[in-house]
Motif scaffolding. Structure first.
Motif, PDB file in Angstrom:
ATOM      1  N   GLU A  50       0.895  -1.168   0.000  1.00 17.14           N
ATOM      2  CA  GLU A  50       0.000   0.000   0.000  1.00 17.14           C
ATOM      3  C   GLU A  50       0.924   1.206   0.000  1.00 17.14           C
ATOM      4  N   SER A  51       0.643   2.190  -0.825  1.00 23.34           N
ATOM      5  CA  SER A  51       1.620   3.275  -0.941  1.00 23.34           C
ATOM      6  C   SER A  51       1.110   4.615  -0.443  1.00 23.34           C
ATOM      7  N   TYR A  52       2.078   5.433  -0.019  1.00 28.59           N
ATOM      8  CA  TYR A  52       1.848   6.868   0.180  1.00 28.59           C
ATOM      9  C   TYR A  52       2.960   7.589  -0.554  1.00 28.59           C
ATOM     10  N   GLY A  53       2.805   8.891  -0.708  1.00 32.39           N
ATOM     11  CA  GLY A  53       3.839   9.658  -1.418  1.00 32.39           C
ATOM     12  C   GLY A  53       3.900   9.324  -2.907  1.00 32.39           C
ATOM     13  N   GLY A  54       2.851   8.733  -3.428  1.00 30.40           N
ATOM     14  CA  GLY A  54       2.867   8.235  -4.808  1.00 30.40           C
ATOM     15  C   GLY A  54       3.030   9.307  -5.872  1.00 30.40           C
ATOM     16  N   GLN A  55       2.606  10.542  -5.558  1.00 27.27           N
ATOM     17  CA  GLN A  55       2.722  11.603  -6.574  1.00 27.27           C
ATOM     18  C   GLN A  55       3.967  12.466  -6.345  1.00 27.27           C
ATOM     19  N   SER A  56       4.868  11.994  -5.484  1.00 30.18           N
ATOM     20  CA  SER A  56       6.048  12.796  -5.130  1.00 30.18           C
ATOM     21  C   SER A  56       6.881  13.244  -6.334  1.00 30.18           C
ATOM     22  N   PRO A  57       7.118  12.387  -7.330  1.00 33.69           N
ATOM     23  CA  PRO A  57       7.943  12.860  -8.460  1.00 33.69           C
ATOM     24  C   PRO A  57       7.357  14.098  -9.152  1.00 33.69           C
ATOM     25  N   VAL A  58       6.041  14.253  -9.097  1.00 34.14           N
ATOM     26  CA  VAL A  58       5.400  15.393  -9.781  1.00 34.14           C
ATOM     27  C   VAL A  58       5.317  16.617  -8.863  1.00 34.14           C
ATOM     28  N   PHE A  59       4.965  16.394  -7.579  1.00 36.88           N
ATOM     29  CA  PHE A  59       4.721  17.557  -6.711  1.00 36.88           C
ATOM     30  C   PHE A  59       5.799  17.814  -5.664  1.00 36.88           C
ATOM     31  N   ARG A  60       6.720  16.857  -5.484  1.00 36.94           N
ATOM     32  CA  ARG A  60       7.754  17.079  -4.462  1.00 36.94           C
ATOM     33  C   ARG A  60       9.154  17.156  -5.066  1.00 36.94           C
ATOM     34  N   GLU A  87      -0.029  14.376 -14.984  1.00 36.57           N
ATOM     35  CA  GLU A  87       1.110  13.467 -14.744  1.00 36.57           C
ATOM     36  C   GLU A  87       0.951  12.680 -13.431  1.00 36.57           C
ATOM     37  N   GLY A  88       0.424  13.345 -12.384  1.00 37.34           N
ATOM     38  CA  GLY A  88       0.215  12.649 -11.099  1.00 37.34           C
ATOM     39  C   GLY A  88      -0.754  11.481 -11.251  1.00 37.34           C
ATOM     40  N   HIS A  89      -1.720  11.648 -12.171  1.00 39.61           N
ATOM     41  CA  HIS A  89      -2.703  10.589 -12.384  1.00 39.61           C
ATOM     42  C   HIS A  89      -2.071   9.402 -13.098  1.00 39.61           C
ATOM     43  N   VAL A  90      -1.086   9.680 -13.943  1.00 40.23           N
ATOM     44  CA  VAL A  90      -0.363   8.578 -14.612  1.00 40.23           C
ATOM     45  C   VAL A  90       0.346   7.730 -13.552  1.00 40.23           C
ATOM     46  N   LEU A  91       0.863   8.407 -12.517  1.00 40.78           N
ATOM     47  CA  LEU A  91       1.535   7.656 -11.436  1.00 40.78           C
ATOM     48  C   LEU A  91       0.542   6.798 -10.654  1.00 40.78           C
ATOM     49  N   MET A  92      -0.695   7.265 -10.526  1.00 43.40           N
ATOM     50  CA  MET A  92      -1.722   6.433  -9.890  1.00 43.40           C
ATOM     51  C   MET A  92      -1.925   5.157 -10.706  1.00 43.40           C
ATOM     52  N   LEU A  93      -2.010   5.336 -12.032  1.00 41.60           N
ATOM     53  CA  LEU A  93      -2.254   4.184 -12.912  1.00 41.60           C
ATOM     54  C   LEU A  93      -1.054   3.238 -12.945  1.00 41.60           C
ATOM     55  N   TRP A  94       0.158   3.805 -12.796  1.00 38.03           N
ATOM     56  CA  TRP A  94       1.387   2.993 -12.746  1.00 38.03           C
ATOM     57  C   TRP A  94       1.311   2.039 -11.548  1.00 38.03           C
ATOM     58  N   GLN A  95       0.837   2.551 -10.421  1.00 45.37           N
ATOM     59  CA  GLN A  95       0.739   1.703  -9.225  1.00 45.37           C
ATOM     60  C   GLN A  95      -0.417   0.713  -9.350  1.00 45.37           C
ATOM     61  N   ARG A  96      -1.526   1.172  -9.934  1.00 44.80           N
ATOM     62  CA  ARG A  96      -2.671   0.254 -10.075  1.00 44.80           C
ATOM     63  C   ARG A  96      -2.279  -0.953 -10.923  1.00 44.80           C
ATOM     64  N   TYR A  97      -1.494  -0.691 -11.981  1.00 47.02           N
ATOM     65  CA  TYR A  97      -1.025  -1.773 -12.865  1.00 47.02           C
ATOM     66  C   TYR A  97      -0.259  -2.818 -12.054  1.00 47.02           C
TER      67      TYR A  97
END
Ligand SMILES: NC(=O)C1=CN([C@@H]2O[C@H](COP(=O)(O)OP(=O)(O)OC[C@H]3O[C@@H](n4cnc5c(N)ncnc54)[C@H](O)[C@@H]3O)[C@@H](O)[C@H]2O)C=CC1
Ligand SMILES: O=CCc1c[nH]c2ccccc12
Length: 290
Positions: A189-199, A226-236
């Protein structure tokens, strides 16, 4: 596809997308955002004792008027005061949350329990609160392989999840841990998943995310970020994704992203490859922002 529930090793399920009350809402009154998140369509709420807002998480749930059985609520044990048991600590959280049970109870930070044998004894007590039904599922957070090995030795229940910082810039370093999860049936289970885009904007995944976001925007007719692409990367990858916001408008954006089609195998591999070029953590192993 979409917000499909993910199966846990104890037979329960967890909604893939969760709304968190840490980071953006840390120590804030989360009532309105939690109620808005549930009304927008989130069913999975991630809380913690240390966020100091379990009372408003509970108030938001009540304000949403959503039946309890349709929600998945997590909280996390931060520390144990001398003489206090895990059951007493969880009962305190349940009272504050105004709930009879949580769906998931996690040990938040392993380094908070440093005495020899302490982690193992805490886990034994976690097994008890699950058996009593106070927590439907039990798991851990910010655990490394050595921490998991410590509690698995003598455990009768394997943690259902390990919640940790996960995004392309920790992808490579996390391979051994995620392999360990797979071997033992532990859901990541992840947190910080959108970090590459917003952090940490400006890194090697940026052009890959931009190109995939453009492709998805064209094929779906929706604006994909772009942050949403990272969501889909994890869902995959079958990883539960916990995000947050203090801005109501973003709730719908997240849920719209959850309705997008899967990335292709090639797109996922391109993000893995670009992410492997940089190692960057945004949270200490304590889960605290760096
Ligand atoms: N177990 C642990 O130790 C930890 C757990 N968490 C949990 O995970 C949850 C998710 O938190 P994050 O990691 O912060 O999620 P995240 O990596 O998805 O980032 C969410 C943040 O990204 C930013 N953001 C999103 N969309 C944006 C946009 N369009 N424009 C500008 N900024 C935008 C906002 O600042 C937002 O608060 C927390 O609320 C908490 O419940 C978080 C940290 C540690
Ligand atoms: O759970 C992670 C985020 C977080 C926000 N505040 C604190 C305080 C102590 C540990 C973790 C956190």
């Amino acid at each position: 596809m979409a917000n499909t529930p993910i199966k846990l090793n104890d037979g329960n399920t967890i909604p893939w997308l969760g709304f968190g009350t840490g980071t953006a809402l840390y120590r804030k009154d989360a009532t309105d955002m939690v109620a808005a998140a549930i009304k927008a369509g989130f069913t999975h709420l991630d809380g913690a004792q240390v966020y100091d807002n379990e009372d408003s998480l509970g108030a938001g749930i009540i304000a949403s008027r959503k039946p309890r059985s349709e929600l998945f609520v997590t909280t996390k044990l931060y520390k144990l005061d001398a003489g206090t048991t895990v059951r007493e600590s969880l009962q305190g959280s349940l009272k504050t949350l105004k709930l009879d049970y949580v769906d998931l109870f996690l040990i938040h930070i392993p380094s908070m329990f440093k005495e020899p044998g302490q982690l193992k004894s805490i886990w034994k007590q976690f097994e008890e609160v699950k058996k009593e039904g106070l927590a439907k599922s039990i798991g851990v957070s910010n655990f490394e392989v050595k921490d998991l090995e410590e509690i698995l030795d003598g455990a009768t229940i394997v943690p259902a999840v390990n919640q940790l910082e996960y995004h392309p810039y920790v992808f490579k370093a996390s391979i051994p841990l995620l392999e360990f999860h797979k071997k033992h049936g532990i859901v990541t289970e992840s947190y910080g998943g959108q970090s590459p885009v917003f952090r940490s904007k400006g890194g090697p995944v940026d052009p890959v995310l931009i190109s995939i976001a453009e492709r998805l925007s064209k094929t779906t007719g929706k604006t994909v970020q772009e942050g949403h692409v990272l969501m889909l990367w994890q869902r995959y990858k079958g990883i539960v994704f916990v995000t947050t916001t203090s801005k109501e408008a973003r709730l719908k954006e997240y849920l719209d992203a959850a309705a997008l089609p899967d990335l292709t195998t090639e797109e996922v591999a391109a993000i893995d490859e670009a992410g492997s070029e940089l190692h960057k953590r945004h949270f200490e192993t304590s889960g605290l922002p760096t």
